[in-house]
Scaffold this motif. Sequence first.
Motif, PDB file in Angstrom:
ATOM      1  N   GLU A 116       0.912  -1.207  -0.126  1.00  0.00           N
ATOM      2  CA  GLU A 116       0.089   0.034   0.018  1.00  0.00           C
ATOM      3  C   GLU A 116       0.853   1.417   0.094  1.00  0.00           C
ATOM      4  OE1 GLU A 116      -2.704  -0.278   3.322  1.00  0.00           O
ATOM      5  OE2 GLU A 116      -3.943  -1.833   2.003  1.00  0.00           O
ATOM      6  N   ALA A 117       2.022   1.248  -0.807  1.00  0.00           N
ATOM      7  CA  ALA A 117       2.800   2.374  -0.611  1.00  0.00           C
ATOM      8  C   ALA A 117       2.571   2.886  -2.150  1.00  0.00           C
ATOM      9  CB  ALA A 117       4.399   1.810  -1.026  1.00  0.00           C
ATOM     10  N   GLU A 118       2.441   4.263  -2.200  1.00  0.00           N
ATOM     11  CA  GLU A 118       2.042   5.212  -3.325  1.00  0.00           C
ATOM     12  C   GLU A 118       3.382   5.459  -4.456  1.00  0.00           C
ATOM     13  OE1 GLU A 118       0.041   8.462  -1.721  1.00  0.00           O
ATOM     14  OE2 GLU A 118      -1.674   6.990  -1.048  1.00  0.00           O
ATOM     15  N   ILE A 119       4.429   5.336  -3.814  1.00  0.00           N
ATOM     16  CA  ILE A 119       5.579   6.043  -4.703  1.00  0.00           C
ATOM     17  C   ILE A 119       6.561   4.812  -4.922  1.00  0.00           C
ATOM     18  CG2 ILE A 119       7.513   7.754  -4.560  1.00  0.00           C
ATOM     19  CD1 ILE A 119       4.781   8.665  -4.489  1.00  0.00           C
ATOM     20  N   CYS A 120       7.263   4.828  -5.960  1.00  0.00           N
ATOM     21  CA  CYS A 120       8.341   3.961  -6.107  1.00  0.00           C
ATOM     22  C   CYS A 120       9.582   4.837  -6.677  1.00  0.00           C
ATOM     23  CB  CYS A 120       8.033   2.870  -7.238  1.00  0.00           C
ATOM     24  SG  CYS A 120       9.249   1.574  -7.657  1.00  0.00           S
ATOM     25  N   TYR A 121      10.556   4.921  -6.229  1.00  0.00           N
ATOM     26  CA  TYR A 121      11.836   5.643  -6.523  1.00  0.00           C
ATOM     27  C   TYR A 121      12.759   4.631  -7.315  1.00  0.00           C
ATOM     28  CZ  TYR A 121      10.744   9.718  -3.302  1.00  0.00           C
ATOM     29  OH  TYR A 121      10.056  10.513  -2.478  1.00  0.00           O
ATOM     30  N   TYR A 122      13.448   5.325  -8.171  1.00  0.00           N
ATOM     31  CA  TYR A 122      14.682   4.553  -8.856  1.00  0.00           C
ATOM     32  C   TYR A 122      15.565   5.661  -9.479  1.00  0.00           C
ATOM     33  CZ  TYR A 122      14.020   4.677 -14.171  1.00  0.00           C
ATOM     34  OH  TYR A 122      13.901   4.900 -15.508  1.00  0.00           O
ATOM     35  N   GLY A 123      16.892   5.210  -9.460  1.00  0.00           N
ATOM     36  CA  GLY A 123      17.929   6.188  -9.772  1.00  0.00           C
ATOM     37  C   GLY A 123      18.452   6.618 -10.903  1.00  0.00           C
ATOM     38  N   ALA A 124      17.603   6.788 -12.080  1.00  0.00           N
ATOM     39  CA  ALA A 124      18.075   7.009 -13.516  1.00  0.00           C
ATOM     40  C   ALA A 124      18.660   8.621 -13.352  1.00  0.00           C
ATOM     41  CB  ALA A 124      16.720   6.737 -14.271  1.00  0.00           C
ATOM     42  N   HIS A 125      19.567   8.669 -14.058  1.00  0.00           N
ATOM     43  CA  HIS A 125      19.879  10.164 -14.007  1.00  0.00           C
ATOM     44  C   HIS A 125      20.651  10.698 -15.398  1.00  0.00           C
ATOM     45  CE1 HIS A 125      24.277   8.485 -13.958  1.00  0.00           C
ATOM     46  NE2 HIS A 125      24.641   9.467 -14.380  1.00  0.00           N
ATOM     47  N   GLY A 126      20.693  11.874 -15.614  1.00  0.00           N
ATOM     48  CA  GLY A 126      20.695  12.495 -16.928  1.00  0.00           C
ATOM     49  C   GLY A 126      21.923  12.030 -17.863  1.00  0.00           C
ATOM     50  N   GLY A 127      22.813  11.377 -17.119  1.00  0.00           N
ATOM     51  CA  GLY A 127      24.282  10.980 -17.743  1.00  0.00           C
ATOM     52  C   GLY A 127      23.825   9.452 -18.500  1.00  0.00           C
ATOM     53  N   ASP A 128      22.674   8.730 -17.807  1.00  0.00           N
ATOM     54  CA  ASP A 128      22.361   7.409 -18.785  1.00  0.00           C
ATOM     55  C   ASP A 128      21.635   7.571 -19.807  1.00  0.00           C
ATOM     56  OD1 ASP A 128      23.587   6.486 -16.505  1.00  0.00           O
ATOM     57  OD2 ASP A 128      21.754   6.224 -15.112  1.00  0.00           O
ATOM     58  N   HIS A 129      21.033   8.944 -20.286  1.00  0.00           N
ATOM     59  CA  HIS A 129      19.919   9.039 -21.320  1.00  0.00           C
ATOM     60  C   HIS A 129      20.414   8.144 -22.748  1.00  0.00           C
ATOM     61  CE1 HIS A 129      17.766  12.445 -19.010  1.00  0.00           C
ATOM     62  NE2 HIS A 129      17.841  11.183 -18.311  1.00  0.00           N
TER      63      HIS A 129
END
Length: 232
Positions: free
Chosen positions: A120-133
């Motif tokens: 029942e969590a509303e948020i899922c974080y992950y660590g994509a960053h600009g250098g990966d695009h």
Amino acid sequence: MTLQNASRAVVIYSGGMDSYTVLHRALREGYDVHALSFHYGQRHARELDVASQVCQTLGVAHQVVDIRAIHGLIGASALTDASQPMPRADYAEDNMKATVVPNRNMILLSLAIGHAVNLEAEICYYGAHGGDHAIYPDCRPEFVARMNDVAAIANYTPVEIRAPYLHASKDDILAEGLQMGLDYAHTWTCYLGEALACGECGSCRERLQAFASQGLVDPLPYRSQTSLTREV
């Protein structure tokens, strides 16, 4: 807000610099964090031990999910196949495509979203960053936007995917983490996952350059002092 009534959030936590910073950001934003790490057959699985140690120290709920059974489906990558040479150069599309694990973040996010619904969590974080695009298709803003669309309708309760560093550089992430007082000795970045970081793979080089941009020496030990001093 106390932990008892804090909103829950799932954090995909690899043990690397980016997810380490995301983990602490979620904690500082007051979430009851449930960290989720995945063993998918990566050569640098040492990062999972680092992740477990950090979560134990912080008292954060943490699960390491073993999905190595799918290795044969997505194993055609230098990150998962030790017989392939690891690119030893700065991040660039022409030399780092070998490190792409097909569909990795879609798979991991799908599992994390399911876990979030279960909690029942509303948020899922992950660590994509600009250098990966440019290198990793599943770190692009378009991918995150479309996964968010799917996460909103895949279950009876929507889950929001948050990638707070999607438009930030590694330098930016490190700078924010240092402002939070984070100790990056408690992270692992090297793609080879040996006793010492190699200092030569794209991941090590990007990390060393980030510390150099802050006028600092990376606290991790490196296999070659030559590699270290060349970058910082």
